[in-house]
Design a protein around this motif. Structure first.
Motif, mmCIF file in Angstrom:
data_model
loop_
_atom_site.group_PDB
_atom_site.id
_atom_site.type_symbol
_atom_site.label_atom_id
_atom_site.label_comp_id
_atom_site.label_asym_id
_atom_site.label_seq_id
_atom_site.Cartn_x
_atom_site.Cartn_y
_atom_site.Cartn_z
ATOM 1 N N THR A 13 6.322 -3.905 -18.070
ATOM 2 C CA THR A 13 5.835 -3.666 -16.739
ATOM 3 C C THR A 13 6.516 -3.999 -15.373
ATOM 4 O OG1 THR A 13 3.804 -4.256 -17.217
ATOM 5 C CG2 THR A 13 4.127 -4.757 -15.103
ATOM 6 N N GLU A 29 -4.062 0.116 -18.628
ATOM 7 C CA GLU A 29 -3.361 -0.553 -17.196
ATOM 8 C C GLU A 29 -3.077 -0.178 -16.473
ATOM 9 O OE1 GLU A 29 -3.587 -3.798 -19.166
ATOM 10 O OE2 GLU A 29 -4.356 -3.251 -21.245
ATOM 11 N N GLN A 30 -3.574 -0.910 -15.304
ATOM 12 C CA GLN A 30 -3.171 -0.217 -14.047
ATOM 13 C C GLN A 30 -2.043 -0.750 -13.323
ATOM 14 O OE1 GLN A 30 -3.037 -2.176 -10.596
ATOM 15 N NE2 GLN A 30 -3.472 -0.592 -9.892
ATOM 16 N N ASP A 31 -2.057 -2.215 -13.490
ATOM 17 C CA ASP A 31 -0.527 -2.521 -13.261
ATOM 18 C C ASP A 31 1.083 -2.001 -13.585
ATOM 19 O OD1 ASP A 31 -1.197 -3.712 -15.947
ATOM 20 O OD2 ASP A 31 -0.133 -5.609 -15.655
ATOM 21 N N VAL A 73 0.075 2.461 -12.522
ATOM 22 C CA VAL A 73 0.221 2.682 -11.049
ATOM 23 C C VAL A 73 2.287 2.542 -10.548
ATOM 24 C CG1 VAL A 73 0.440 0.303 -10.533
ATOM 25 C CG2 VAL A 73 -0.800 2.314 -9.146
ATOM 26 N N ARG A 74 2.516 1.410 -11.433
ATOM 27 C CA ARG A 74 4.180 1.858 -11.265
ATOM 28 C C ARG A 74 4.490 3.185 -11.737
ATOM 29 N NH1 ARG A 74 1.998 -4.122 -10.674
ATOM 30 N NH2 ARG A 74 2.777 -4.396 -9.097
ATOM 31 N N ASP A 99 -13.650 4.546 -10.750
ATOM 32 C CA ASP A 99 -13.077 4.621 -9.753
ATOM 33 C C ASP A 99 -15.009 5.353 -9.602
ATOM 34 O OD1 ASP A 99 -13.198 4.752 -7.113
ATOM 35 O OD2 ASP A 99 -12.899 6.946 -6.941
ATOM 36 N N SER A 138 -16.775 1.990 -10.211
ATOM 37 C CA SER A 138 -16.895 1.044 -9.397
ATOM 38 C C SER A 138 -17.039 0.778 -8.011
ATOM 39 C CB SER A 138 -15.333 0.760 -8.794
ATOM 40 O OG SER A 138 -15.174 2.047 -7.837
ATOM 41 N N SER A 160 -9.436 0.410 -4.061
ATOM 42 C CA SER A 160 -9.156 -0.140 -5.281
ATOM 43 C C SER A 160 -7.929 0.235 -5.910
ATOM 44 C CB SER A 160 -10.164 0.305 -5.757
ATOM 45 O OG SER A 160 -10.579 1.316 -6.341
ATOM 46 N N GLU A 161 -8.316 -0.300 -7.380
ATOM 47 C CA GLU A 161 -7.138 -0.713 -8.092
ATOM 48 C C GLU A 161 -7.462 0.364 -9.063
ATOM 49 O OE1 GLU A 161 -7.020 -3.183 -11.067
ATOM 50 O OE2 GLU A 161 -5.920 -5.176 -10.176
ATOM 51 N N ASP A 201 -5.772 3.749 -6.287
ATOM 52 C CA ASP A 201 -4.741 3.812 -6.202
ATOM 53 C C ASP A 201 -4.078 4.232 -6.968
ATOM 54 O OD1 ASP A 201 -2.006 2.454 -5.363
ATOM 55 O OD2 ASP A 201 -2.231 0.233 -5.567
ATOM 56 N N VAL A 202 -4.480 4.060 -8.152
ATOM 57 C CA VAL A 202 -3.731 4.896 -9.496
ATOM 58 C C VAL A 202 -3.667 6.547 -8.750
ATOM 59 C CG1 VAL A 202 -3.522 5.728 -12.132
ATOM 60 C CG2 VAL A 202 -3.899 3.037 -11.535
#
Length: 701
Positions: free
Chosen positions: A327, A366-368, A371-372, A412, A415, A433-434, A437-438
């Motif tokens: 990460t 694992e979004q965090d 997404v990066r 999504d 949610s 939302s997370e 964002d992805v």
């Protein structure tokens, strides 16, 4: 003249005997009461600190000398010379010991007495600063000074005082004395404890403890001091979180030292075939620190000069199972690839694409981290066709993106639950939302790789990809998530460019046209632009042209010509050009002042956009195919059109813009290859069917 029996120390002359005996007459009664309990320095004395016998002056009195023969052999001469040199070395060493003794007694001992008093913190801190300077002046730092153990025992005793300021000063001296093993570990723990409190940042900065910590990483053995390195790096990571330390860290070589540490870990892992114990924890601290530093242009430049990016990729490969490490590096890459030079450097490292795909597959939910990674891929493929090709060639690349799309589409959807109980459900206006964002980053990657002529048709025929893009437009509005809707539309636009066999886009062209209507009537210019671009590609099809006319979309396109927005005018003009291919639809340009709007576009944007000017001329060329009289065809805009075409076909006037050389060459290329041929034909046609009743005025621009 001073006698040979005198020695000079710090500008003071003493007799050798006095210099040596001074310490004997004032023995230091320093005891070690275990205040710093975990420390067990091997060379530390037990009990009281008397002068050790091995530091006392004196030579090898019992040494026997070889008897000289009347005619010594060459080997005997060599031995005699060696003896002479050894004796000279001993004498020089003895003299240095005596000088050190004098300096110790005159400069160091008084400071140690001050430290023992412990009258108040300020006094003790000042004495520590004085001690450090004196030790540095006397060349007594490091491991070679004989009385090092006495110093360390005194310093360790003061650690229990409990003052952060004093502890930092003590730690700085202890590190300068090059302690090892447990002692190094414990002093690193001490600094770590202090650095955790942001309130101590000013103390850390004033005492320049950072340089001491970096020296540990630079000079100590990694494998023998892994735990000490861990605490040392933890302190540096805390320090790096304060922007006030940025310049100091860069100037002290922090970037080079940390990347060299990463390289050591990579090489050890490769050599041993397994990760070093605690190396993962250490890399978390290292990469978190680098993450804090990469916002600086100087750091980015250093990253490129020392080839840091491949090293970080190697860490990701070897520590794929450590989410924290991956990460942190993903965050570093997402920052770096926002800059062209760093983006190009990473894009050229071919192994990164398979690495990023493996990360997405491993951490798909694992979004965090995802997404990066996806954001980085979007940066790599934004303006680099080679990057698009390399990524697309990786096995399973499209399937991985599709799987990720499906995963976060479902997240999504789940949610999107109404808020509140009873009554009409409504949605709260919010940031993405997370999951959104992805999806935003992912659709950007799809749009980018669709530009590649080898991948665009493949994506256009993929029912999963196209289906999810259309579903996104079905259930998302610009008010829900503007960026996601615009990115999805941009991807559809890029895919609609290809007339591929079995294209899902072409099969569903009318349904797509219907979905785009809600974007056209929005107040969002970016959404309108992307929708018009899709219509520009789809309107090559006769059925879509019929849809456009039946739904009055053509009137909207002509209205957009007044938008004074160059890109929108270009795309709208493209739709009108496609409509005029059909003879039955050319009459629509007469509606709503279409001819005048096109001529105005030519006037306003022609000198800065010859491609747009070319589209306008092509549209008017199609419209005037059956011309019999210019005035009846173009109406009151005939003379203006003639003026513009005549002026723009004059190379000197047309290319007399204030452009830099490269841009001027670019404009000239499009003027010569695109605008000039069609504009000349249009001008000739109008002139053949126009009666000039009066001289044409010379236009001014």
């Amino acid at each position: 003249m001073i006698a040979d029996s005198m020695v000079k120390t710090n500008g003071i002359y003493l007799t050798k005997s006095n210099a040596i005996c001074h310490l004997k007459s004032h023995p230091l009664q320093l005891t070690y009461d275990g205040g710093f309990k975990e420390i067990k320095e091997q060379e530390m004395f037990k009990g009281t600190t008397s002068l050790p016998s091995h530091l006392k002056s004196g030579g090898d009195q019992g040494e026997r000398h070889a008897r000289a023969s009347s005619c010594p052999s060459s080997s005997e001469l060599s031995r005699l010379q060696t003896k002479a040199v050894s004796k000279a070395d001993r004498q020089e060493k003895d003299a240095k010991i005596e000088v050190d003794e004098a300096f110790w007694n005159m400069r160091i001992v008084p400071i140690l007495h001050e430290l023992e008093k412990e009258e108040n913190i300020e006094t003790v801190c000042a004495a520590c600063t004085q001690l450090h300077h004196a030790l540095e002046e006397g060349n007594m730092l490091g491991t070679k000074f004989k009385k090092r153990s006495i110093l360390l025992k005194t310093l360790y005793k003061l650690v229990d005082v409990g003052s952060d300021l004093l502890s930092l000063k003590l730690a700085k001296i202890i590190l300068a004395l090059k302690v090892s093993r447990n002692n190094l570990l414990n002093v690193c723990k001490l600094i770590f404890k202090i650095s955790r409190n942001e309130k101590n940042d000013s103390l850390i900065q004033n005492d320049s403890i950072l340089e001491s910590l970096l020296e540990v990483l630079r000079s100590e053995d990694l494998q023998m001091n892994m735990e000490a390195f861990l605490y040392c790096m933890g302190s540096i990571k805390f320090i790096s979180g304060n922007p006030g330390f940025l310049n100091e860290m860069i100037s002290k070589g922090a970037v080079e030292i940390l990347i060299n540490l990463v390289k050591q870990i990579n090489e050890s892992t490769k050599k041993c075939g397994t990760c070093l114990p605690n190396s993962g924890h250490l890399l978390v601290q290292v990469t978190a620190t680098l993450r804090n530093l990469v916002d600086s242009p100087l750091v980015r430049s250093k990253f490129l000069s020392i080839s840091a990016l491949p090293q970080l990729c190697t860490v990701m490969e070897q520590y794929m199972g450590d989410k924290d490490v991956c990460t942190n590096i993903a965050r570093i890459f997402s920052k770096l690839t926002s800059y062209r030079d760093c983006c190009g450097a990473l894009a050229s490292y071919s192994r990164c694409y398979a690495l990023f795909l493996n990360l997405i597959n491993k951490y798909q939910k694992e979004q965090d981290i995802v997404v990066r990674v996806v954001f980085t891929l979007g940066n790599l493929t934004a303006k680099n066709n080679q990057a698009r090709e390399q990524f697309s060639k990786e096995k399973g690349s499209i399937q991985t993106l599709l799987s990720l799309f499906q995963t976060f589409h479902q997240l999504d959807l789940h949610s999107q639950k109404p808020v509140g109980q009873g009554g009409e459900a409504y949605r709260v206006q919010r940031l993405p939302s997370e999951a959104e964002d992805v999806l935003i980053k992912l659709t950007r990657v799809l749009a980018n790789i669709a530009i590649h002529p080898g991948m665009g048709p493949v994506l256009a025929t993929n029912p999963g990809i196209v289906g999810l893009l259309l579903t996104t437009l079905e259930y998302k509005s610009l008010d829900d998530c503007e960026e996601l809707v615009i990115n999805a539309t941009a991807t559809i636009n890029n895919l609609s460019y290809y007339q591929a066999k079995n294209s899902i886009i072409q099969d569903k062209k009318l349904y797509i046209a219907e979905l785009l209507l809600k974007l056209l009537v929005s107040n969002n210019m970016d959404g309108i632009l992307e929708a018009v671009r899709v219509f520009g590609n789809l309107s090559k099809d006769r059925d879509v042209c019929d849809f456009i006319v039946q739904n009055n979309v053509h009137k909207f396109m002509m209205a957009l010509l007044d938008a004074q927005h160059q890109d929108i005018c270009f795309s709208a003009c493209g739709v009108l050009l496609n409509l005029t291919v059909d003879k039955d639809k050319r009459v629509i340009l007469k509606e709503g002042g279409g001819i005048k709007k096109l001529v105005d576009c030519l006037r306003d944007f022609g000198p800065t956009d010859w491609q747009l000017a070319c589209l306008v001329c092509k549209t008017l060329w199609n419209f005037s195919e059956n011309i019999t009289n210019a005035s009846s065809c173009f109406g009151n805009d005939t003379n203006t059109l003639l003026f513009l075409l005549s002026s723009f076909l004059d190379e000197e006037l047309a290319l007399d813009g204030s452009f830099d050389p490269d841009l001027k060459n670019y404009h000239k290329l499009h003027w010569e290859t695109e605008f000039k041929p069609v504009a000349q034909q249009l001008l000739n046609r109008i002139q053949r069917h126009h009666t000039f009743l009066e001289p044409l005025p010379v236009p001014s621009f």
